[in-house]
Each structure stands twice: as structure tokens, then as C-alpha cells.
Write an enzyme that holds these catalytic residues in place. Structure first.
Site, PDB file in Angstrom:
ATOM      1  N   GLY A 128       0.800  -1.232   0.000  1.00 50.32           N
ATOM      2  CA  GLY A 128       0.000   0.000   0.000  1.00 50.32           C
ATOM      3  C   GLY A 128       0.826   1.273   0.000  1.00 50.32           C
ATOM      4  N   VAL A 129       2.137   1.158   0.170  1.00 50.82           N
ATOM      5  CA  VAL A 129       3.117   2.251   0.121  1.00 50.82           C
ATOM      6  C   VAL A 129       2.655   3.538   0.818  1.00 50.82           C
ATOM      7  CG1 VAL A 129       4.209   1.323  -1.968  1.00 50.82           C
ATOM      8  CG2 VAL A 129       2.523   3.132  -2.207  1.00 50.82           C
ATOM      9  N   CYS A 130       1.899   3.424   1.915  1.00 48.79           N
ATOM     10  CA  CYS A 130       1.490   4.603   2.691  1.00 48.79           C
ATOM     11  C   CYS A 130       0.724   5.609   1.861  1.00 48.79           C
ATOM     12  CB  CYS A 130       2.704   5.309   3.307  1.00 48.79           C
ATOM     13  SG  CYS A 130       3.161   4.664   4.891  1.00 48.79           S
ATOM     14  N   ASN A 131      -0.082   5.140   0.930  1.00 46.55           N
ATOM     15  CA  ASN A 131      -0.851   6.085   0.124  1.00 46.55           C
ATOM     16  C   ASN A 131      -2.243   5.516  -0.110  1.00 46.55           C
ATOM     17  OD1 ASN A 131      -1.873   7.775  -1.979  1.00 46.55           O
ATOM     18  ND2 ASN A 131       0.217   8.489  -2.293  1.00 46.55           N
TER      19      ASN A 131
END
Ligand code: PLP
Length: 794
Positions: free
Chosen positions: A349-352
Site C-alpha cells: 500500500g506504500v502509505c498512500n
């Protein structure tokens, strides 16, 4: 680092805020560097102030804290592509809205406040200059448009953390500039770990209502009898930098700016270099095709060559991989191979959250459903209900090269492109079942989870319990701080910790095969007895640990010498712990093994998906608990990962080694020994048998086996999923690429890699707690040389 080292060894930096020469020296250096950083962004110190913070997130939080302190609170508007650290600001706001680019455009045109409740609170509008998910960029002109929008006071918070990694940021036009800009220096330079909040002086008032003050931010404080203080008034940064600044990190920033310029030139040069590379990466991934013409990669990043935007896009390519029949490849599997091949990509989810949901078309209900089905950030089951839950993100920087890009595209092609126009048959289950003449080649137990094996001596009958072979994985090492069970994947040296069982003396003896300091004993012994005095008293030191996602309660040993031995040889502070059979609650675990699709009789519709490397079934995968339907009585296990017993066969190992030899030019000796699979039972052709009659991977199609002259029945519980831990040489603890690389190409089904099979005592023997005993009191045992008769699945 050398340049920083010179600074550190030639100067004495005192704590600022005092009158000593060393302190004044620090203060002067900090102010010089503050100016230098402002100039790096073309920000005039007359118009802007720069506040040093720990990272971009800390800068965001300073702004959020200030607005929260406004008497009526604030309203918050954030862009859909925001990083998690921006999204979280909404929890402090009175009202908040998340908008996509088009909605931002419309909102900037309309003049209505966010809420109609009469009181106009200030509005904070936050967005990233560049998305950290896919490199998309957003107009810097939004700040100026918001400023002239009226009627409510509105401020813009620009998250420049991703943009400034590889692009210049120009704040020379103060009227168009955002009010607050945050960034992290380590993302540009790698070091120091420091961030900045750049504030437009015109917006400084926002910080006035804040109440807290810390050391260094006040000119006078009165405490006794009266409560009064005078905040420093000249510069905003004096009021916001509470406590001692990270002096040495700020000094390192000076070195970073110098060296970065020497190595890479200006940020314009870096931007030109990285955008050249990202066009090449985009084109390379986009052009990969399977043999049947289908695209290998679905790219979410904007095409860097599309000319419809003057903004360009960052050197970040977000994508997912599909097999030739269109099924998604698991991110966890891609990451395992990328790790082996030394590519540092981020997956998930790469913090986004908003960017991911938009790119993948995930609706809020789907994300919440995935969450309740057990999906968590960083989990292995990253394809939920037939949809990916994250992306693969490849980012480029100043130091990236053309050959980095080409080898990454080559990596995706090598492992995920299926060049055959028609699917090939794999060596999996065959329909005709030749008579196999198998026997038990060797039996191993692993008394301490993740440590070396102990081979059961030939001629010994070894007891098999419902939980597995006697003494197998009854002990583990847990981290002294977190309680986490240590694993060889993280700590390869565990392969050199060699336990052996001395049943006569009632001792578990442990040696370490690597280098040890002369102060350590060559061998330590642990009594096999469960004498409670050996352990930390349960009430005082009850600690729960995690193993393979299960929370467990293991008993930790109190002997300091024992724990010191393990901590010293592994270089990790740890405790020996025991997880004996027969526990209840958190002292009990259950098998998770289940039959895999590739082991079941083929259905024509699924045929393609089944045979293709990296494939996923077209139909949504069954819910995670469906395994329990096939195995109504959950089997108990101790600390093994998934099942009571793991078995492999020599014909399968030979087939794998043939593949490895074929793949390596010159057939150089990268074959692997059976040890890397850490199996309990290795089955091979009986000495008298016709070895050619044994089919590799026949075990996939067995429903069970009968072992030994008593014909003890064992159930096959499903194929064993593998990770790159099979690449650790169990003799030397050295890591290599094989056999995982070859397994990924030849033994991948439903996007997962398999080798070996799980099994357990049959005839319902796994359920109750009846031990391995059979009616009549017999104990199930196995010994090396016992005959093995497969029972084939219908
Ligand atoms: C990395 C990043 C952040 C967070 O930065 P930290 O240094 O972790 O505080 C915020 N926004 C974007 C766009 C980022 O890339």
C-alpha cells in the site's frame, strides 16, 4: 560521511542556547545552514522561515497542532493522492473532505466554505507535490488560486517530500508559494535523518494560538506564585524548535549539500537524469508481452512521455504483474525474488491509501472486507477476492543507472513473462500411477525452531505424535525485547546452531558451528525435563510471542548462561523458550496446511491457469478459512510453521537439480542438498527398486502414505509453500539464489512456489490428544529404511 567526519573531528559543537564559544559556534553554523537550505529552494529569508524537524511527518504535525489550537478549530481538504501522514490530519479537523484533482479544481472555483454552520473556520488544504505512490505531480499553482479564493482564511500545506528527491523546488515567487512546505532531507541525500517545515512569513500567525512552549523557545518564564512567559519573538523557528536541536545532523546537512552537488550537479541535472531513466523503465515494462501477446505489466504511473502535462512526473513507476491468462501475481512472491536478486523495490500500500484505492479500483467496503478477512499492511495474502491490494513500486534516484533499469526490466521478463504461445505440461500429478517402491531415506528433527537439524540415527524407532515427530520444534529462541520468535530468514546464523538429543542422559546439547569467542563454552546442555524451576515463573514473566502470525505463550528459560550463549553466538539478545505438547489456549497451535489447487484433479477450464508459472485462478480464491472444511478436526502442531510433518522426495529433488543445472550456463555446481528444505522425512527409492519408475512430484497427488511393516497411515495435508529461506545453505549459513530462483520458474502455482508436502498421523489421529497411540496401546513410530506405500488421491 568522510566530509561529515572531518567536520566532527575538527570542531567542537556545543549545545546551543548558551554563551560558551562552542555553543555560539553551533548556533552560528545552524543559522548559516538554515539560510543555505532556504537558498537551495530559492526561498528568500525575508519571505520564508525554515524550521528544522525530525521528518516531513513532524512538519505536518506542527501545522496540524497549530490549526487545532485555533479557537473554532479548522476545516481540512486533502487530495486523494496524499500520503498517510497527510490523511491523518483529518482527525484533528472539524470537517474534512478528500478530493481528486478534478474536484480540487471545482472547489478552488467555488467560494463556499466547507460547512454551512455559519462560523467560518480557517481551511487547510493539503496535497503532495508528487505522489509517493505513482510519481504523478500536481500543480504548484493551487496555492495561489486558493489564496485569492476567499472569503474564509485558507492555507496551503504542500507535501514536497517525494518531489524534492529528484527535482528542484522553486519558492522564488512568494505570492504563488504554499504557506507551509514539508520535506525530509534523508530522501534527497540519504543522510542526515532530518526534515524541514518551510513557512511563508505571511502565514506565521497560524502558529500564535499554540500554547505549549519548550526549552529554547522563550525569553522569560515565571513559575512561582505567578505563571507568565514571554515567547521568543524575532523568528518563527525560535518558537517552534522546542528543546535542543539535532546539532550534528544539521551540520551533516552542510556536508550533504556539498557532496551531493559534487557527485550529481544541480537538482536540474538530477531531474533530467532521473526522468530519462524513468522513461526507459516505463517503456521497458510497458513493452513486455507474454507469448500470447498479453501485457505482463499493468502500469499505474502516468506515461512520462505523454506531453499533455507540463508538470511531468516523478521517476517512480507503480505497477502490477499478470500472467498470460490475466491472473495477478502476488506481491509477496515478487518481493521474495526481488530480494534474492538484490532489487530494492517497495510493494504493498506504500502509505498512500487514497492513491492505491483509486489505482486499483478498491471501494471502501472492499478494503474493509479485506481487513476483516485478515488482510494487513505487509501481509502475505495480498491478492484478496481476485484483486491486488497493493502495487509494486520501482523508484529511481540520482544514483540510478541505465543498467539498473535494464536489469530490472530483464528481471521481470525472466521470471514473469511466459513466452510459450501454448501452455506446457508441468511435472505435476499424472493420471496413471506407476507402482512406487519408496522407503524412508532419512528422518530429521529440528528441536529448536529455525536451528540445525538432528538426524535420527538409522535403526532407531522414532515416535510420531499428532503434533509431529517427537521433540521436533519444541524449543525456540525469542527476542528478549519483543518476544518475537527468531527465524533463520532474518538470522541465517541459526543454521549453525546445532542441537542434538541425548535421550539417555536426558539432555539437549547445543553447539555452534561458526566462530565463537573463547570465553563461550563449546557446548551447552539443557535438561529435557520440564522441571518448572528451569523456567521464569509464569506469572512474573508471562510473555506472549508471535510465530507465523499466531500469538503463543512459550515458557522462557531463566538460566543466564544458556540465554547468554544463544545471544552471543547469534548477536541478538534472546532467550531460549519451550512450547511443549499438550498446552491449552495460547500454548496450543493448529496446522494450517491445506490442499492446493494444483494438487487436485484438473478441471478443463482451469487447465491454463494451473500450468502457467505465476498464475492465479480466474475465479475468486476461496475464503481463507475454507481449509477447515477439508480438515474438520484441526490438527495440533508445536512450533513448526504449518503442519506436523514435512516430507520431500528424492525424485523431486533430482528433478529440481536437473532444472538448476540446465538453467546455469556450464552446469556449474549450484545444485542443492535435501537439507535446505528442512524436511522431517526424506523419501527415496528403495535400494531394490527400479528408480526410473518414480515420477518427480508424484507426492502432489497422494492422499496419504502407509509406512513401515505395521503400515501406519499418514494423511497428506497439502503442498508446502516456500520462500527464499530455502536459499540458506544449512552447513555454512551462506545465502545464494538457488533453489528459489529455479523453483519460481518451475514450481509456481497460483502465484505461489511449492516444494514438498505436509503430512500428519492418519486415521483421525491428529484430532484429540490421544498421542500417537493406536487401539491396543501401540505407539506410531518411523525408522530409516521403512517402506513407504503411497495412497493415490481419487
Ligand atoms: C516519505 C513521504 C512522506 C513521509 O515522510 P517521513 O520522512 O516519513 O515523515 C510524506 N509524504 C510523501 C509524499 C512522502 O514521499
Amino acid at each position: 560521511m568522510d566530509r561529515f567526519g572531518q567536520d566532527m573531528t575538527s570542531s567542537l559543537f556545543g549545545n546551543p542556547h548558551s554563551a560558551s564559544a562552542s555553543s555560539q559556534f553551533s548556533t552560528a553554523r545552524i543559522e548559516d545552514i538554515r539560510l543555505r537550505v532556504l537558498q537551495f529552494f530559492n526561498a528568500d529569508p525575508v519571505d520564508f522561515d525554515l524550521v528544522f524537524v525530525a521528518n516531513a511527518t513532524a512538519g505536518i504535525k506542527l501545522v496540524a497542532d497549530a490549526l487545532r489550537a485555533c479557537p473554532g478549530g479548522f476545516d481540512y481538504v486533502y487530495h486523494q493522492a496524499s500520503h498517510t501522514s497527510l490523511v491523518g490530519v483529518r482527525e484533528e479537523a472539524r470537517n474534512s473532505r478528500c478530493l481528486d484533482s478534478q474536484q480540487v479544481g471545482e472547489w478552488l472555483e467555488e467560494r463556499s466554505p466547507l460547512s454551512d454552520d455559519g462560523e467560518a473556520s480557517p481551511v487547510l488544504f493539503a496535497y503532495p507535490a508528487q505522489s509517493n505512490m505513482d510519481g504523478r505531480r500536481f500543480p504548484l499553482s493551487w496555492a495561489a488560486r486558493l489564496r485569492c479564493r476567499g472569503p474564509t482564511k485558507a492555507y496551503t500545506l504542500l507535501d514536497a517530500a517525494a518531489l524534492v528527491c529528484s527535482s528542484p523546488l522553486d519558492l522564488s515567487d512568494v505570492d504563488a508559494a504554499p504557506d507551509f512546505t514539508v520535506l525530509s532531507f534523508y530522501k534527497i541525500f540519504g543522510f542526515p535523518d532530518l526534515g524541514a517545515l518551510i513557512v511563508r512569513r505571511g502565514a506565521e500567525d497560524v502558529f500564535s494560538p499554540r500554547r505549549y512552549f519548550g526549552g529554547g523557545t522563550v525569553d522569560m518564564v515565571v513559575c512561582l506564585k505567578e505563571q507568565w512567559h514571554a515567547p521568543k519573538s524575532q523568528f518563527l523557528h525560535e518558537r517552534l524548535e522546542h528543546g535542543t536541536l539535532p546539532v550534528h545532523s544539521i551540520v551533516a546537512l552542510d556536508a550533504a549539500l556539498d557532496v551531493y552537488r559534487q557527485l550529481f550537479g544541480s537538482m536540474q541535472d538530477v531531474a533530467a537524469h532521473t526522468s530519462f531513466l524513468s522513461r526507459r523503465l516505463y517503456r521497458g515494462l510497458k513493452s513486455l508481452r507474454h507469448g500470447n501477446g498479453q501485457a505482463v505489466c499493468l502500469l499505474y504511473s502516468p506515461d512520462p512521455e505523454a506531453t499533455d502535462s507540463s508538470l511531468g512526473s516523478g521517476p517512480v513507476i507503480a505497477f502490477n504483474i499478470r500472467n498470460s491468462v490475466g491472473a495477478w501475481v502476488s506481491l509477496a512472491e515478487v518481493e521474495k525474488l526481488a530480494t534474492l536478486k538484490c532489487f530494492h523495490v517497495r510493494t504493498g500500500g506504500v502509505c498512500n491509501p487514497g492513491g492505491i484505492a483509486a489505482a486499483l479500483g478498491l471501494e471502501p467496503w472492499e478494503m474493509m472486507q479485506n481487513f476483516s478477512s485478515g488482510f494487513r499492511c505487509g501481509a502475505e495474502n495480498d491478492i484478496m477476492a481476485g484483486k491486488p491490494t497493493g502495487v509494486i513500486r520501482a523508484s529511481l534516484g540520482a544514483m540510478s543507472t541505465v543498467s539498473d533499469v535494464d536489469s530490472f526490466v530483464g528481471f521481470v521478463a525472466e521470471f514473469y513473462r511466459d513466452i510459450s504461445p501454448a501452455p506446457q505440461a508441468s511435472g505435476a500429478a499424472t493420471q496413471s500411477h506407476p507402482p512406487s517402491q519408496l522407503h524412508i531415506h532419512s528422518i530429521s528433527i529440528f528441536p529448536i525452531k529455525s536451528c540445525a537439524r538432528f538426524d535420527v540415527p538409522p535403526g532407531t524407532d522414532w515416535e510420531v505424535k499428532p503434533e509431529g515427530l517427537a521433540w521436533d520444534r519444541e524449543w525456540c529462541l525469542v527476542h528478549a525485547g519483543t518476544g518475537q520468535v527468531l527465524s533463520q530468514k532474518r538470522h541465517p546464523k541459526m543454521a549453525l546452531v546445532r542441537p542434538s538429543l541425548d535421550l539417555e542422559q536426558g539432555q539437549l546439547r547445543v553447539t555452534y558451528a561458526g566462530e565463537v569467542s573463547p570465553q563461550l563454552p563449546r557446548e551447552i546442555s539443557i535438561p529435557l525435563s520440564k522441571n518448572p524451576s528451569l523456567f521464569h515463573p509464569p506469572a512474573a514473566r508471562a510473555r506472549s510471542s508471535r510465530v507465523c502470525g499466531d500469538e503463543i505463550q512459550a515458557q522462557t528459560y531463566s538460566c543466564a548462561n544458556t540465554n547468554h550463549f544463544f545471544s552471543a553466538v547469534l548477536g541478538v539478545p534472546c532467550l531460549l523458550a519451550r512450547f511443549p505438547a499438550g498446552g491449552q489456549g495460547k500454548s496450543m497451535r493448529h496446522s494450517k496446511a491445506q490442499l492446493q489447487k494444483h494438487q487436485l484433479p484438473h478441471q478443463p477450464a482451469e487447465r491454463n491457469a494451473l500450468h502457467m508459472p505465476g498464475s492465479f485462478p480466474a475465479a475468486p480464491p476461496s475464503p481463507p478459512d475454507s481449509g477447515s472444511e477439508r480438515c474438520p478436526i484441526p490438527r495440533r502442531i508445536l512450533l513448526s510453521n504449518e503442519s506436523p510433518i514435512l516430507a520431500i522426495t528424492l525424485p523431486s529433488l533430482d528433478a529440481l537439480n536437473d532444472e538448476i543445472r540446465r538453467a546455469s550456463p556450464g552446469g556449474s555446481g549450484s545444485e542443492v542438498s535435501s537439507g535446505v528444505f528442512r524436511a522431517n522425512i526424506v523419501m527415496g527409492p528403495a535400494p531394490s527398486s527400479n528408480t526410473t519408475a518414480l515420477t518427480p512430484y508424484a507426492e502432489d497427488a497422494w492422499s496419504g502414505v502407509k509406512i513401515g511393516r505395521h503400515g501406519w497411515e499418514f494423511d497428506m495435508l497439502g503442498a508446502c509453500r516456500r520462500c527464499h529461506m530455502v536459499c540458506i545453505n544449512q552447513e555454512t549459513a551462506a545465502k545464494s539464489e538457488e533453489p528459489f530462483v529455479t523453483l519460481s520458474k518451475t514450481r509456481r502455482f497460483d502465484g505461489k512456489v511449492f516444494f514438498g508436502v505436509h503430512m500428519g498421523v492418519g486415521g483421525g489421529g491428529g484430532g484429540g490428544g490421544a498421542g500417537g497411540s493406536r487401539p491396543g496401546g501401540a505407539v506410531v513410530t518411523v525408522r530409516v529404511g521403512d517402506g513407504v506405500v503411497p495412497v493415490w488421491r481419487e
